[in-house]
Design a protein around this motif. Structure first.
Motif, PDB file in Angstrom:
ATOM      1  N   PHE A 138       0.828  -1.197   0.000  1.00 32.96           N
ATOM      2  CA  PHE A 138       0.000   0.000   0.000  1.00 32.96           C
ATOM      3  C   PHE A 138       0.868   1.255   0.000  1.00 32.96           C
ATOM      4  CE2 PHE A 138      -2.348   3.282   2.375  1.00 32.96           C
ATOM      5  CZ  PHE A 138      -3.419   3.456   1.504  1.00 32.96           C
ATOM      6  N   LEU A 139       1.912   1.255   0.878  1.00 29.72           N
ATOM      7  CA  LEU A 139       2.808   2.402   0.945  1.00 29.72           C
ATOM      8  C   LEU A 139       3.566   2.606  -0.363  1.00 29.72           C
ATOM      9  CD1 LEU A 139       4.252   2.079   4.568  1.00 29.72           C
ATOM     10  CD2 LEU A 139       2.564   3.729   3.729  1.00 29.72           C
ATOM     11  N   ARG A 140       3.967   1.522  -1.000  1.00 32.05           N
ATOM     12  CA  ARG A 140       4.663   1.644  -2.299  1.00 32.05           C
ATOM     13  C   ARG A 140       3.735   2.226  -3.345  1.00 32.05           C
ATOM     14  NH1 ARG A 140       7.719  -3.926  -2.633  1.00 32.05           N
ATOM     15  NH2 ARG A 140       5.538  -4.477  -2.566  1.00 32.05           N
ATOM     16  N   ASN A 141       2.472   1.789  -3.330  1.00 33.85           N
ATOM     17  CA  ASN A 141       1.523   2.337  -4.299  1.00 33.85           C
ATOM     18  C   ASN A 141       1.285   3.817  -4.067  1.00 33.85           C
ATOM     19  OD1 ASN A 141       1.160  -0.018  -5.695  1.00 33.85           O
ATOM     20  ND2 ASN A 141      -0.638  -0.666  -4.504  1.00 33.85           N
TER      21      ASN A 141
END
Length: 145
Positions: A138-141
């Motif tokens: 989620f954080l990478r997205n």
């Protein structure tokens, strides 16, 4: 991930082997009781067979039959006592077997509860890992946007 190791496994193995030994003793006691019952039945059948006195028999034959019937009656009484003892022995072994089964089931229940707790803990660890991977994804997205 390690598998579940039950700390009381040796105790469980001992209790299982004691239960198996007790089962063999129980079967042996029942077999002996059956043998005595069969012998008693045979003696009773012989008593019925020879208890009729034939008028054609000689006095000597009647005396011999009478003595034989007395001996059979004595054997029947002794066999009744022996059968009573065998039944008591079967009941003693049955009670011992029940206790051995309770002892084994107690330790098995501990093992199952421990195993369930271990599986639950492993699932929790796996769930935490999955949550972390989902959070990282989620954080990478978010960073890519």
């Amino acid at each position: 991930m390690k598998g579940y190791k039950f700390r009381l496994q040796k105790l469980l193995d001992i209790r299982v082997s004691k239960e198996e030994e007790c089962k063999r003793r129980f079967q042996e006691a029942q077999r002996r009781r059956l043998e005595v019952e069969n012998r008693l039945s045979l003696l009773k059948d012989n008593y019925k067979k020879y208890s009729t006195i034939n008028a054609k028999d000689s006095i000597i034959e009647k005396k011999i039959k009478h003595q034989y019937l007395i001996a059979l009656n004595s054997s029947i009484e002794n066999t009744h006592l022996e059968l009573k003892n065998k039944k008591e022995k079967v009941n003693e072994v049955r009670l011992d077997l029940k206790q051995k089964q309770i002892d084994r089931k107690t330790v098995e229940t501990l093992k199952e509860k421990g195993q369930d707790a271990f599986i639950k803990e492993q699932k929790l660890i796996e769930q935490k890992s999955n949550d972390e991977f989902a959070l990282y994804a989620f954080l990478r997205n978010i960073e890519r946007r």
